[in-house]
Design a protein around this motif. Structure first.
Motif, PDB file in Angstrom:
ATOM      1  N   LEU A  29       7.569   0.432 -10.935  1.00 39.32           N
ATOM      2  CA  LEU A  29       7.551  -0.969 -10.517  1.00 39.32           C
ATOM      3  C   LEU A  29       7.668  -1.131  -9.011  1.00 39.32           C
ATOM      4  O   LEU A  29       6.816  -1.750  -8.377  1.00 39.32           O
ATOM      5  CB  LEU A  29       8.689  -1.724 -11.198  1.00 39.32           C
ATOM      6  N   HIS A  30       8.718  -0.607  -8.423  1.00 44.04           N
ATOM      7  CA  HIS A  30       8.979  -0.877  -7.011  1.00 44.04           C
ATOM      8  C   HIS A  30       7.929  -0.258  -6.110  1.00 44.04           C
ATOM      9  O   HIS A  30       7.520  -0.862  -5.109  1.00 44.04           O
ATOM     10  CB  HIS A  30      10.386  -0.408  -6.636  1.00 44.04           C
ATOM     11  N   ALA A  31       7.460   0.929  -6.444  1.00 44.75           N
ATOM     12  CA  ALA A  31       6.407   1.555  -5.639  1.00 44.75           C
ATOM     13  C   ALA A  31       5.126   0.732  -5.708  1.00 44.75           C
ATOM     14  O   ALA A  31       4.430   0.553  -4.698  1.00 44.75           O
ATOM     15  CB  ALA A  31       6.152   2.984  -6.121  1.00 44.75           C
ATOM     16  N   TRP A  32       4.815   0.208  -6.886  1.00 40.82           N
ATOM     17  CA  TRP A  32       3.598  -0.598  -7.021  1.00 40.82           C
ATOM     18  C   TRP A  32       3.717  -1.895  -6.238  1.00 40.82           C
ATOM     19  O   TRP A  32       2.799  -2.272  -5.507  1.00 40.82           O
ATOM     20  CB  TRP A  32       3.335  -0.905  -8.504  1.00 40.82           C
ATOM     21  N   VAL A  33       4.852  -2.589  -6.367  1.00 44.23           N
ATOM     22  CA  VAL A  33       5.041  -3.832  -5.637  1.00 44.23           C
ATOM     23  C   VAL A  33       4.974  -3.584  -4.140  1.00 44.23           C
ATOM     24  O   VAL A  33       4.321  -4.327  -3.389  1.00 44.23           O
ATOM     25  CB  VAL A  33       6.369  -4.497  -6.021  1.00 44.23           C
ATOM     26  N   ALA A  34       5.653  -2.543  -3.679  1.00 44.38           N
ATOM     27  CA  ALA A  34       5.683  -2.248  -2.249  1.00 44.38           C
ATOM     28  C   ALA A  34       4.293  -1.992  -1.688  1.00 44.38           C
ATOM     29  O   ALA A  34       3.945  -2.480  -0.600  1.00 44.38           O
ATOM     30  CB  ALA A  34       6.587  -1.048  -1.984  1.00 44.38           C
ATOM     31  N   THR A  35       3.475  -1.244  -2.414  1.00 47.94           N
ATOM     32  CA  THR A  35       2.129  -0.930  -1.918  1.00 47.94           C
ATOM     33  C   THR A  35       1.170  -2.092  -2.147  1.00 47.94           C
ATOM     34  O   THR A  35       0.320  -2.374  -1.292  1.00 47.94           O
ATOM     35  CB  THR A  35       1.585   0.333  -2.596  1.00 47.94           C
ATOM     36  N   ALA A  36       1.308  -2.801  -3.262  1.00 51.09           N
ATOM     37  CA  ALA A  36       0.388  -3.900  -3.564  1.00 51.09           C
ATOM     38  C   ALA A  36       0.531  -5.033  -2.558  1.00 51.09           C
ATOM     39  O   ALA A  36      -0.444  -5.765  -2.292  1.00 51.09           O
ATOM     40  CB  ALA A  36       0.642  -4.424  -4.963  1.00 51.09           C
ATOM     41  N   LEU A  37       1.714  -5.183  -1.981  1.00 48.97           N
ATOM     42  CA  LEU A  37       1.949  -6.286  -1.056  1.00 48.97           C
ATOM     43  C   LEU A  37       1.829  -5.865   0.411  1.00 48.97           C
ATOM     44  O   LEU A  37       2.134  -6.644   1.307  1.00 48.97           O
ATOM     45  CB  LEU A  37       3.340  -6.882  -1.293  1.00 48.97           C
ATOM     46  N   THR A  38       1.388  -4.635   0.646  1.00 49.67           N
ATOM     47  CA  THR A  38       1.169  -4.175   2.022  1.00 49.67           C
ATOM     48  C   THR A  38      -0.177  -4.661   2.512  1.00 49.67           C
ATOM     49  O   THR A  38      -1.209  -4.349   1.951  1.00 49.67           O
ATOM     50  CB  THR A  38       1.209  -2.631   2.092  1.00 49.67           C
ATOM     51  N   ASP A  39      -0.160  -5.450   3.563  1.00 56.92           N
ATOM     52  CA  ASP A  39      -1.422  -5.967   4.130  1.00 56.92           C
ATOM     53  C   ASP A  39      -1.846  -5.089   5.306  1.00 56.92           C
ATOM     54  O   ASP A  39      -1.012  -4.455   5.953  1.00 56.92           O
ATOM     55  CB  ASP A  39      -1.246  -7.418   4.600  1.00 56.92           C
ATOM     56  N   ALA A  42      -2.006 -11.667  -9.802  1.00 57.02           N
ATOM     57  CA  ALA A  42      -0.934 -12.348 -10.534  1.00 57.02           C
ATOM     58  C   ALA A  42       0.398 -12.202  -9.812  1.00 57.02           C
ATOM     59  O   ALA A  42       1.199 -13.147  -9.766  1.00 57.02           O
ATOM     60  CB  ALA A  42      -0.829 -11.785 -11.949  1.00 57.02           C
ATOM     61  N   LEU A  43       0.640 -11.025  -9.237  1.00 57.97           N
ATOM     62  CA  LEU A  43       1.864 -10.792  -8.479  1.00 57.97           C
ATOM     63  C   LEU A  43       1.980 -11.771  -7.316  1.00 57.97           C
ATOM     64  O   LEU A  43       3.010 -12.430  -7.130  1.00 57.97           O
ATOM     65  CB  LEU A  43       1.876  -9.353  -7.963  1.00 57.97           C
ATOM     66  N   ARG A  44       0.920 -11.880  -6.538  1.00 54.91           N
ATOM     67  CA  ARG A  44       0.942 -12.781  -5.390  1.00 54.91           C
ATOM     68  C   ARG A  44       1.047 -14.243  -5.825  1.00 54.91           C
ATOM     69  O   ARG A  44       1.710 -15.048  -5.153  1.00 54.91           O
ATOM     70  CB  ARG A  44      -0.296 -12.552  -4.526  1.00 54.91           C
ATOM     71  N   ARG A  45       0.415 -14.577  -6.929  1.00 59.41           N
ATOM     72  CA  ARG A  45       0.496 -15.933  -7.432  1.00 59.41           C
ATOM     73  C   ARG A  45       1.938 -16.286  -7.801  1.00 59.41           C
ATOM     74  O   ARG A  45       2.430 -17.387  -7.494  1.00 59.41           O
ATOM     75  CB  ARG A  45      -0.429 -16.097  -8.650  1.00 59.41           C
ATOM     76  N   ARG A  46       2.644 -15.371  -8.436  1.00 61.51           N
ATOM     77  CA  ARG A  46       4.024 -15.648  -8.837  1.00 61.51           C
ATOM     78  C   ARG A  46       4.938 -15.785  -7.621  1.00 61.51           C
ATOM     79  O   ARG A  46       5.864 -16.603  -7.626  1.00 61.51           O
ATOM     80  CB  ARG A  46       4.519 -14.551  -9.781  1.00 61.51           C
TER      81      ARG A  46
END
Length: 278
Positions: A268-278, A225-229
């Motif tokens: 929030l920020h830690a999750w976003v930062a790690t979730a978007l690490t490829d 959902a994060l990437r979709r948004r």
């Protein structure tokens, strides 16, 4: 502060006389100042806004003037010395009323695109800041007890170098959260209260993602959902999706390492930062 408050009735009266308007509603106070609903000599409604004195430069009037009402509230009059401006009247309804997160994300992306005009002189540029982050982020992470995985920080450093050093000379709002987008009459949605910075459009994405953080994190597939948004934002802003993802990851990384103990963050920020690490 106290002196300003004591002078406020006199100053507001002087400004209303100069700009030919009269009070037309209750004074509203916010963290940045006060607003007074007024009626102009021609009968139209407007808002007198007076900002609190601050050590920080105030670029709101400059930015609103450059936008000229395109995607933003219209600036009618200004007094930079007093930190005062007369603004178009908008509805007291914000983007927060839109339940569909993807719809609201598209609105923000569309506004970011419309507000992207050539920057005037004097606005702060983001380029220098991100050049500095490229050098400092690894040490900041170590001082924070490795709040983020090394690979997450490495991804942010790479984005600083790839994207941060050469950003477009474009005006950004700088704080485009849902309560800074109000219903208008000339246009459906209009931005208010710009900070005024210059840089890459994709840096604006994280701000509105945070507005729907709780709902997003409770999705069955929150990372998807994060990437979709982010994709919805990028499409509406007419920017590259991967660039938007990398800027969002970078901004989240910088935010958590600058303020590792943030009671309002909720991870929030830690999750976003790690979730978007490829």
């Amino acid at each position: 502060m106290r002196d300003w408050l004591e002078q406020l009735p006199r100053l507001s009266t002087q400004l209303m006389a100069r700009w030919s308007c009269v009070p037309a509603g209750d004074v509203r106070a916010g963290h940045g100042g006060v607003v007074v609903p007024v009626r102009r000599a021609d009968g139209t409604r407007a808002v007198l806004k007076m900002s609190l004195p601050s050590d920080r430069d105030d670029f709101e009037s400059t930015v609103l003037s450059v936008w000229g009402g395109r995607g933003a509230v219209l600036l009618l009059e200004r007094d930079d010395e007093l930190g005062a401006r007369l603004l178009e009247n908008l509805e007291d309804r914000s983007l927060a009323e839109v339940e569909d997160a993807e719809v609201s994300m598209a609105v923000v992306g569309g506004l970011v695109r419309r507000l992207a005009v050539p920057a005037p002189e004097g606005l702060p540029r983001l380029t220098e800041a991100y050049q500095q982050w490229a050098l400092e982020l690894p040490d900041m992470n170590r001082r924070c007890g490795r709040a983020l995985p090394d690979r997450t920080v490495a991804a942010a450093v790479a984005s600083c170098r790839d994207l941060g050093s050469e950003q477009p000379d474009t005006v950004l709002h700088g704080d485009l959260h849902q309560n800074n987008v109000l219903r208008g009459t000339r246009e459906e949605w209009l931005a208010i209260d710009p900070l005024g910075v210059v840089g890459d459009l994709a840096t604006e994405c994280l701000t509105h993602l945070r507005d729907r953080w709780v709902e997003l994190h409770h999705q069955d597939q929150p990372e998807r959902a994060l990437r979709r948004r982010i994709d919805v934002f990028a499409e509406a802003a007419h920017i590259d999706r991967e660039r938007a993802r990398r800027w969002t990851q970078l901004r989240a990384t910088v935010t958590i390492l600058r303020s590792p103990v943030d009671l309002n963050d909720g991870g929030l920020h830690a999750w976003v930062a790690t979730a978007l690490t490829d």
